[in-house]
Design an enzyme around this catalytic site. Structure first.
Site, mmCIF file in Angstrom:
data_model
loop_
_atom_site.group_PDB
_atom_site.id
_atom_site.type_symbol
_atom_site.label_atom_id
_atom_site.label_comp_id
_atom_site.label_asym_id
_atom_site.label_seq_id
_atom_site.Cartn_x
_atom_site.Cartn_y
_atom_site.Cartn_z
ATOM 1 C CG HIS A 106 -0.195 -0.081 2.525
ATOM 2 N ND1 HIS A 106 0.266 -1.272 3.047
ATOM 3 C CD2 HIS A 106 0.205 0.887 3.382
ATOM 4 C CE1 HIS A 106 0.908 -1.030 4.178
ATOM 5 N NE2 HIS A 106 0.890 0.272 4.404
ATOM 6 C CG HIS A 108 1.611 5.437 4.022
ATOM 7 N ND1 HIS A 108 1.042 5.411 5.277
ATOM 8 C CD2 HIS A 108 2.213 4.228 3.872
ATOM 9 C CE1 HIS A 108 1.301 4.241 5.863
ATOM 10 N NE2 HIS A 108 2.013 3.507 5.016
HETATM 11 P P1 5GP Z 1 2.640 0.462 7.081
HETATM 12 O O1 5GP Z 1 3.426 0.801 8.321
HETATM 13 O O2 5GP Z 1 2.419 -1.026 6.954
HETATM 14 O O3 5GP Z 1 3.205 1.092 5.850
HETATM 15 O O4 5GP Z 1 1.247 1.176 7.264
HETATM 16 C C1 5GP Z 1 0.116 0.591 7.803
HETATM 17 C C2 5GP Z 1 -0.863 1.715 8.058
HETATM 18 O O5 5GP Z 1 -2.132 1.136 8.228
HETATM 19 C C3 5GP Z 1 -0.559 2.513 9.319
HETATM 20 O O6 5GP Z 1 -0.328 3.876 8.978
HETATM 21 C C4 5GP Z 1 -1.799 2.321 10.188
HETATM 22 O O7 5GP Z 1 -2.188 3.507 10.858
HETATM 23 C C5 5GP Z 1 -2.845 1.893 9.187
HETATM 24 N N1 5GP Z 1 -3.862 0.997 9.748
HETATM 25 C C6 5GP Z 1 -3.643 -0.079 10.563
HETATM 26 N N2 5GP Z 1 -4.807 -0.692 10.858
HETATM 27 C C7 5GP Z 1 -5.778 0.014 10.218
HETATM 28 C C8 5GP Z 1 -7.200 -0.128 10.142
HETATM 29 O O8 5GP Z 1 -7.811 -1.040 10.712
HETATM 30 N N3 5GP Z 1 -7.878 0.787 9.390
HETATM 31 C C9 5GP Z 1 -7.238 1.797 8.746
HETATM 32 N N4 5GP Z 1 -7.997 2.637 8.041
HETATM 33 N N5 5GP Z 1 -5.900 1.967 8.787
HETATM 34 C C10 5GP Z 1 -5.176 1.081 9.518
#
Ligand code: 5GP
Ligand code: ZN
Length: 146
Positions: A106, A108
């Site tokens: 994903h 951001h």
């Molecule tokens: P990563 O660190 O894997 O790049 O980002 C994961 C992102 O997913 C984090 O910024 C976190 O806040 C978001 N996230 C985690 N769980 C959920 C959820 O249940 N719903 C939403 N909308 N975002 C989530």
């Protein structure tokens, strides 16, 4: 979406894609979903992802590229209009060492403001241009071998 779309039944984002867990949806098409990050770095922080489960950038097939780029562009433009941010970061974390927590690739989209107080990335240096050229050649060799 084809029935053969890769899914991981233990993956949080696959559950969101399937509608089993709710999200604040920003955009959806046949291949891409975007929703607000539950813990925003700035208001309007949005996640953009392929609906299909690919753990990281390294597994993402070329066939996802066009729809993903389109989704990123549409979402980033809309987030910028709505939040009136000066700019935005488009960031993707790959593997735990880089801060990846959800292993469904994903991106951001993070709205940024001149005065938001978020830290800049530190800039390092190479000892000389020879070290830099050798490193570039070594990385390129892996691409040629692949
Ligand atoms: P990563 O660190 O894997 O790049 O980002 C994961 C992102 O997913 C984090 O910024 C976190 O806040 C978001 N996230 C985690 N769980 C959920 C959820 O249940 N719903 C939403 N909308 N975002 C989530
Ligand atoms: Zn998934």
């Amino acid at each position: 979406m084809a029935d053969t779309m890769p899914v991981d039944e233990n993956c949080l984002f696959c559950k969101i894609v399937a509608g089993l867990i709710p999200c604040a949806r920003v955009y959806e098409d046949e291949k891409v979903l975007a929703f607000l990050d539950i813990n925003p770095i700035n208001r309007g922080h949005t996640l953009v992802l392929p609906k299909a489960h690919f753990p990281s950038l390294l597994e993402l097939p070329d066939s996802e590229g066009e729809s993903l780029l389109r989704g990123l562009r549409l979402v980033a433009g809309a987030v910028q209009k709505q939040t009136r941010c000066g700019g935005f970061n488009c960031i993707q974390n790959n593997f735990a060492s880089a801060g990846q927590v959800i292993f469904h690739s994903h991106w951001h989209i993070i709205p940024r403001f001149n005065s938001d107080g978020l830290p800049d990335w530190p800039g390092g240096a190479y000892s000389d241009s020879k070290e830099m050229e050798e490193l570039a050649r070594s990385i390129n060799a892996h691409i040629l071998k692949a």
